[in-house]
Design an enzyme around this catalytic site. Structure first.
Site, PDB file in Angstrom:
ATOM      1  N   SER A 182       0.852  -1.191   0.000  1.00 35.06           N
ATOM      2  CA  SER A 182       0.000   0.000   0.000  1.00 35.06           C
ATOM      3  C   SER A 182       0.886   1.239   0.000  1.00 35.06           C
ATOM      4  O   SER A 182       1.801   1.358   0.815  1.00 35.06           O
ATOM      5  CB  SER A 182      -0.901   0.007   1.229  1.00 35.06           C
ATOM      6  OG  SER A 182      -1.540   1.264   1.361  1.00 35.06           O
TER       7      SER A 182
ATOM      8  N   HIS B 264      -1.209  -2.010  -3.850  1.00 35.91           N
ATOM      9  CA  HIS B 264      -2.527  -1.799  -3.251  1.00 35.91           C
ATOM     10  C   HIS B 264      -2.804  -0.295  -3.234  1.00 35.91           C
ATOM     11  O   HIS B 264      -2.018   0.495  -2.707  1.00 35.91           O
ATOM     12  CB  HIS B 264      -2.539  -2.354  -1.820  1.00 35.91           C
ATOM     13  CG  HIS B 264      -3.867  -2.280  -1.149  1.00 35.91           C
ATOM     14  ND1 HIS B 264      -4.827  -3.254  -1.252  1.00 35.91           N
ATOM     15  CD2 HIS B 264      -4.398  -1.328  -0.333  1.00 35.91           C
ATOM     16  CE1 HIS B 264      -5.882  -2.925  -0.549  1.00 35.91           C
ATOM     17  NE2 HIS B 264      -5.651  -1.757   0.019  1.00 35.91           N
TER      18      HIS B 264
ATOM     19  N   ASP C 298      -5.246   2.634  -2.128  1.00 31.06           N
ATOM     20  CA  ASP C 298      -6.316   3.047  -1.220  1.00 31.06           C
ATOM     21  C   ASP C 298      -6.947   4.334  -1.721  1.00 31.06           C
ATOM     22  O   ASP C 298      -6.357   5.423  -1.603  1.00 31.06           O
ATOM     23  CB  ASP C 298      -5.770   3.253   0.188  1.00 31.06           C
ATOM     24  CG  ASP C 298      -5.399   1.939   0.852  1.00 31.06           C
ATOM     25  OD1 ASP C 298      -6.274   1.073   0.975  1.00 31.06           O
ATOM     26  OD2 ASP C 298      -4.221   1.785   1.236  1.00 31.06           O
TER      27      ASP C 298
ATOM     28  N   MET D  96      -9.779   7.060  -1.302  1.00 33.16           N
ATOM     29  CA  MET D  96     -10.677   7.596  -0.276  1.00 33.16           C
ATOM     30  C   MET D  96     -11.309   8.890  -0.771  1.00 33.16           C
ATOM     31  O   MET D  96     -10.650   9.703  -1.427  1.00 33.16           O
ATOM     32  CB  MET D  96      -9.902   7.859   1.016  1.00 33.16           C
ATOM     33  CG  MET D  96      -9.161   6.649   1.551  1.00 33.16           C
ATOM     34  SD  MET D  96      -8.285   7.023   3.090  1.00 33.16           S
ATOM     35  CE  MET D  96      -7.291   5.549   3.275  1.00 33.16           C
TER      36      MET D  96
ATOM     37  N   HIS E 240      -8.595  -0.525  -3.766  1.00 33.20           N
ATOM     38  CA  HIS E 240      -9.496  -0.631  -2.613  1.00 33.20           C
ATOM     39  C   HIS E 240     -10.259   0.692  -2.522  1.00 33.20           C
ATOM     40  O   HIS E 240      -9.712   1.709  -2.088  1.00 33.20           O
ATOM     41  CB  HIS E 240      -8.676  -0.903  -1.351  1.00 33.20           C
ATOM     42  CG  HIS E 240      -9.483  -0.931  -0.095  1.00 33.20           C
ATOM     43  ND1 HIS E 240      -8.904  -0.860   1.157  1.00 33.20           N
ATOM     44  CD2 HIS E 240     -10.827  -1.032   0.122  1.00 33.20           C
ATOM     45  CE1 HIS E 240      -9.846  -0.908   2.081  1.00 33.20           C
ATOM     46  NE2 HIS E 240     -11.021  -1.004   1.480  1.00 33.20           N
TER      47      HIS E 240
ATOM     48  N   MET F  73     -12.595   3.039  -0.968  1.00 35.10           N
ATOM     49  CA  MET F  73     -13.282   3.454   0.257  1.00 35.10           C
ATOM     50  C   MET F  73     -14.083   4.700  -0.082  1.00 35.10           C
ATOM     51  O   MET F  73     -13.769   5.824   0.338  1.00 35.10           O
ATOM     52  CB  MET F  73     -12.271   3.694   1.375  1.00 35.10           C
ATOM     53  CG  MET F  73     -11.651   2.409   1.887  1.00 35.10           C
ATOM     54  SD  MET F  73     -10.273   2.662   3.028  1.00 35.10           S
ATOM     55  CE  MET F  73      -8.904   2.662   1.883  1.00 35.10           C
TER      56      MET F  73
ATOM     57  N   MET G 218     -10.835  -5.797   7.017  1.00 31.99           N
ATOM     58  CA  MET G 218     -10.152  -4.655   7.613  1.00 31.99           C
ATOM     59  C   MET G 218      -9.858  -4.948   9.081  1.00 31.99           C
ATOM     60  O   MET G 218     -10.768  -5.265   9.854  1.00 31.99           O
ATOM     61  CB  MET G 218     -11.010  -3.394   7.508  1.00 31.99           C
ATOM     62  CG  MET G 218     -11.293  -2.916   6.088  1.00 31.99           C
ATOM     63  SD  MET G 218      -9.816  -2.379   5.217  1.00 31.99           S
ATOM     64  CE  MET G 218      -9.236  -1.027   6.255  1.00 31.99           C
TER      65      MET G 218
ATOM     66  N   ASP H 207      -6.057  -6.212   5.729  1.00 36.18           N
ATOM     67  CA  ASP H 207      -5.593  -4.842   5.518  1.00 36.18           C
ATOM     68  C   ASP H 207      -5.701  -4.082   6.828  1.00 36.18           C
ATOM     69  O   ASP H 207      -6.799  -3.909   7.373  1.00 36.18           O
ATOM     70  CB  ASP H 207      -6.453  -4.170   4.432  1.00 36.18           C
ATOM     71  CG  ASP H 207      -5.969  -2.770   4.084  1.00 36.18           C
ATOM     72  OD1 ASP H 207      -4.958  -2.316   4.651  1.00 36.18           O
ATOM     73  OD2 ASP H 207      -6.611  -2.126   3.235  1.00 36.18           O
TER      74      ASP H 207
END
Length: 331
Positions: A11, A36, A38, A40, A69, A71, A140, A179
């Site tokens: 990540s 990875h 993330d 957001m 991923h 979010m 998570m 994660d």
């Protein structure tokens, strides 16, 4: 390719966001198995990172798989942008308000792996309605939104091993991801719960730490946890190892491989190094993942015997019609 079972998804959330291309190159050089990402939106979680445009720019910097991923509140609304950006797998949260099934189907229709993530307080039962559409379950073990949090061992213990059951429909390739707070102190525990992919972030970007050493340690410790907790002390089968299941003339090998892949197990057909047929062409080897070898044998051993009999009949018929023909030179 790394040996062993466990894989590390690096990540880049805790990297220098002003120079993500360097972060990607750095973790690739360190031996990460995938990146990875993330994403957001400052709505679903109280933080804002980057989006599809940044991912598309990074896609040119590496050939490692991209594991997105999301979010975000509305993954379906922006899904096409992430597909176009080159994400190889896309995971979003079951806790969103919009419909989930259509987005999972669109990801799979695009030929990408589809996953759902659960926050620490969300039970795995929330994923049950979608299990047949899942390639990935992401658990998570911190509250999503920020890096550098402490690993929640109780959440991992409750969910990680149980998450494997949600992927029981997958003959091969289903992945449980963990994660949050994954590092050298928690990797063995997570590996002992059957995790496939360990998402590692802040542990790779600690000043003075060698990220390559961290990745090697985390993989090795996760495999050790699996070996002694779940596998009776036997080292796990390496994830990328292939084994030969059958050697047949090309047309017969193609038919058998199609049957194997129709059952959800990938295979490879390569020119073999053994028997040369009377037409001068070597048999083709069918290779399957070692992790799925037992399943392939269970399903297709009888078919393999039948195809081997067909191959012998073909050889005899060919010789009867043409005589023994010296094998010609083939490139």
């Amino acid at each position: 390719m790394a040996e062993g079972r466990a894989r590390v998804a690096a990540s880049i959330l805790d990297a220098d966001l002003s120079n993500l291309a360097y972060a990607v190159r750095r973790v690739q050089a360190a031996g990460a198995d995938r990146i990875h990402l993330d994403v957001m939106d400052a709505h679903f979680v109280p933080n804002l990172t980057f989006g599809a445009k940044t991912i598309k720019a990074l896609r040119r910097r590496t050939e490692l798989p991209f594991d997105a991923h999301l979010m975000v509140d509305e993954p379906g609304r922006f899904l096409d942008e992430y597909l176009d950006a080159g994400c190889d797998s896309i995971t979003f949260h079951v806790e969103i308000d919009e419909e989930i099934e259509p987005t999972l189907r669109r990801i799979r229709a695009a030929g990408r792996a589809a996953g759902l993530a659960v926050k620490p307080a969300t039970p795995l039962s929330a994923l049950e309605p979608y299990r047949e559409l899942l390639d990935i379950v992401l658990v998570m073990t911190v509250e999503p939104g920020f890096g550098g949090q402490v690993f929640m061992r109780d959440v991992a213990k409750e969910k990680l091993l149980a998450a494997r059951d949600l992927l029981s429909h997958k003959a091969f390739g289903g992945e449980v991801h963990v994660d949050g707070g994954v590092n050298r102190e928690t990797a063995e525990f997570a590996g002992g719960l059957g995790v496939d992919i360990l998402v590692v972030g802040s542990a790779l970007f600690i000043k003075g730490h060698d990220p390559g050493r961290e990745i090697r340690l985390i993989r090795a410790l996760a495999d050790e946890g699996y070996q002694y907790t779940l596998n009776g002390g036997v080292p796990p089968i390496p994830r990328d190892r292939m084994v030969t299941f059958a050697s047949l003339p090309k047309d017969l090998a193609r038919r058998l491989l199609d049957e194997i892949e129709a059952g959800g197990v990938p295979g490879v057909m390569l020119r073999g190094g053994g028997r040369i047929n009377p037409d001068g062409v070597r048999d083709y080897d069918i290779l399957v993942p070692a992790m799925a070898e037992a399943l392939v044998v269970e399903r297709h051993a009888a078919a393999r015997i039948a195809y081997e009999h067909d191959a012998e009949a073909w050889r005899e018929a060919f010789i009867a019609e043409h005589g023994i023909i010296p094998p010609p030179a083939h490139p």
